[in-house]
Design an enzyme around this catalytic site. Structure first.
Site, mmCIF file in Angstrom:
data_model
loop_
_atom_site.group_PDB
_atom_site.id
_atom_site.type_symbol
_atom_site.label_atom_id
_atom_site.label_comp_id
_atom_site.label_asym_id
_atom_site.label_seq_id
_atom_site.Cartn_x
_atom_site.Cartn_y
_atom_site.Cartn_z
ATOM 1 C CG ASP A 1 -2.200 -1.503 1.428
ATOM 2 O OD1 ASP A 1 -2.136 -2.100 0.459
ATOM 3 O OD2 ASP A 1 -2.078 -2.010 2.478
ATOM 4 C CD GLU B 1 -8.761 -2.997 -1.502
ATOM 5 O OE1 GLU B 1 -9.255 -3.466 -0.623
ATOM 6 O OE2 GLU B 1 -7.670 -4.063 -1.522
#
Length: 325
Positions: free
Chosen positions: A41, A228
Site C-alpha cells: 500500500d 479499494e
C-alpha cells in the site's frame, strides 16, 4: 490493504500464476522493483528539498514504514517509526495504507487506517500531524478519527488531495466487505455489500471535516467483491480516480481508473486495467498511488509468495487516457 479475513489466502495463492517464480529483472520493462521487502500500500510525498518519501502498511517491525529516494527508482527503507504514539480509539495492530500530504505551513499530515477498539477487526481513518517539518515524522495522532462508519464495515484506504482552488479533500473506502457474507474477500456470497469510495472535504489543517462526505464510486459486477485503494489527481481539466478491484490475494487484483470533469463526479469507469497480473511479470499489482503531476506511480505486487514489494512506474496522461511507459 491488508484484509483481516485471511481464510482467502489459501485459495488466492493457489490461483497465483507462475509469475511468482519469474526473475525480478523481467519486471523492469514497464516497472522497477523499488523496495525488495514487504512494503504494501505505498504512497509518497515530495519534500521541499526534492527528496521523495514513501509510506507503507505496517511491516518490518514498524507501524508505519518509511522509505526515501532521490530519483524515484532506487529506494532505501529507513529505520524510522513514523507513528510512535497512538490515539485512544485505536489498537496496536493494523496500521494500513498511510498517505501523507504536505500542508501549507510546511508540516505534513498522515492519513491511515487503524483498528477500532470499539469494534475490533474493523477500522477507522485516523489522522496524524508531523511534530515538525520532517516528512519522516514523528507524527502525532489527532484524537478524533476522520471517519469510522463501523455500522457499514468501517473506513480504510485514505488518500489526500489538493484541488486547483486550494481546497483539500480526502478520499477513502467504506469497508463493506468486512461485514460481508463470506467467500472472496468476505464479500463473494450474495447479497454483496457495497464498498463505496467517499470524498470528504477538509479544512486547511488537513483533517477538520467540511460538510458531509459524498460517494463518488462503488463496486459493480466487473470489480468482483470490492473497489479499494482510491487515489485522486487532477490533470489539466480531468479528475482521475485510480483504484483497485477484486481481492488482494487474487490474480485478478489490478489497478484501474475512472474520470470526471468535476471533483464531486460522476466518475465514469472505463474498464481499462492499467496494471494486471502478467504485465511486466507482475502478480496481483494494486494499491497504486499516482503523483499529482501525473507522470509516476508506486504500487505493490507479490514478489514472493507471502510478500508484497513496492514497484515504481512512469506514466503519461493524454486527455482522459493513462498510459504506462
Amino acid at each position: 490493504m491488508l484484509f483481516p479475513h485471511l481464510s482467502s489466502w489459501a485459495l488466492g495463492l493457489f490461483l497465483l500464476p507462475n509469475a511468482l517464480a519469474r526473475p525480478l529483472h523481467t519486471q523492469e520493462a514497464g516497472s522497477v522493483l523499488a523496495l525488495d521487502t514487504d512494503f504494501p500500500d505505498p504512497s509518497f510525498v515530495q519534500a521541499a528539498d526534492g527528496t521523495w518519501y514513501a509510506f507503507g502498511t505496517n511491516g518490518n517491525g514498524k507501524r508505519v514504514q518509511v522509505a526515501s529516494s532521490t530519483d524515484f527508482k532506487s529506494w532505501t527503507l529507513l529505520d524510522k517509526e513514523a507513528l510512535p504514539t497512538l490515539a485512544s480509539w485505536e489498537t496496536e495492530i493494523d496500521h494500513w495504507a498511510p498517505d501523507v500530504i504536505r500542508r501549507d505551513d510546511g508540516k505534513y499530515v498522515m492519513y491511515y487506517s487503524g483498528e477500532a477498539k470499539e469494534m475490533v477487526r474493523h477500522h477507522c481513518v485516523g489522522v496524524a500531524v508531523s511534530e515538525g517539518t520532517d516528512p519522516t515524522g514523528p507524527y502525532i495522532p489527532i484524537e478524533t478519527p476522520l471517519s469510522c462508519r463501523l455500522d457499514q464495515g468501517g473506513s480504510i484506504d485514505p488518500a489526500g488531495f489538493l484541488d486547483k482552488d486550494g481546497s483539500r479533500y480526502v478520499v477513502f473506502k467504506v469497508d463493506g466487505n468486512s461485514i460481508g457474507n463470506g467467500g472472496d474477500c468476505n464479500n463473494g456470497i450474495a447479497p454483496l455489500k457495497p464498498t463505496p469510495i467517499l470524498l470528504q472535504k477538509v479544512a486547511k489543517d488537513g483533517f477538520t471535516p467540511v460538510g458531509e462526505a459524498i460517494q463518488i464510486l462503488d463496486r459493480d459486477d466487473s470489480d468482483g467483491p470490492l473497489v479499494e485503494a482510491p487515489n485522486l489527481i487532477l490533470h489539466e481539466d480531468t479528475y482521475f480516480l485510480f483504484y483497485s478491484t477484486h481481492c488482494f490475494t487474487d490474480p485478478l487484483y489490478d489497478v484501474r481508473y475512472a474520470t470526471s470533469k468535476s471533483i464531486t463526479g460522476p466518475f465514469v469507469k472505463n474498464g481499462v486495467k492499467l496494471l494486471q497480473t502478467g504485465d511486466y511479470g507482475l502478480t496481483s499489482p494494486g494499491g497504486g498511488t499516482v503523483c499529482g503531476c501525473g507522470d509516476r506511480m508506486l504500487f505493490h505486487g507479490f514478489c514472493r509468495e507471502d510478500t508484497r514489494c513496492t514497484y515504481a512506474a512512469n506514466l503519461a496522461i493524454s486527455g482522459d487516457e493513462v498510459t504506462l511507459l
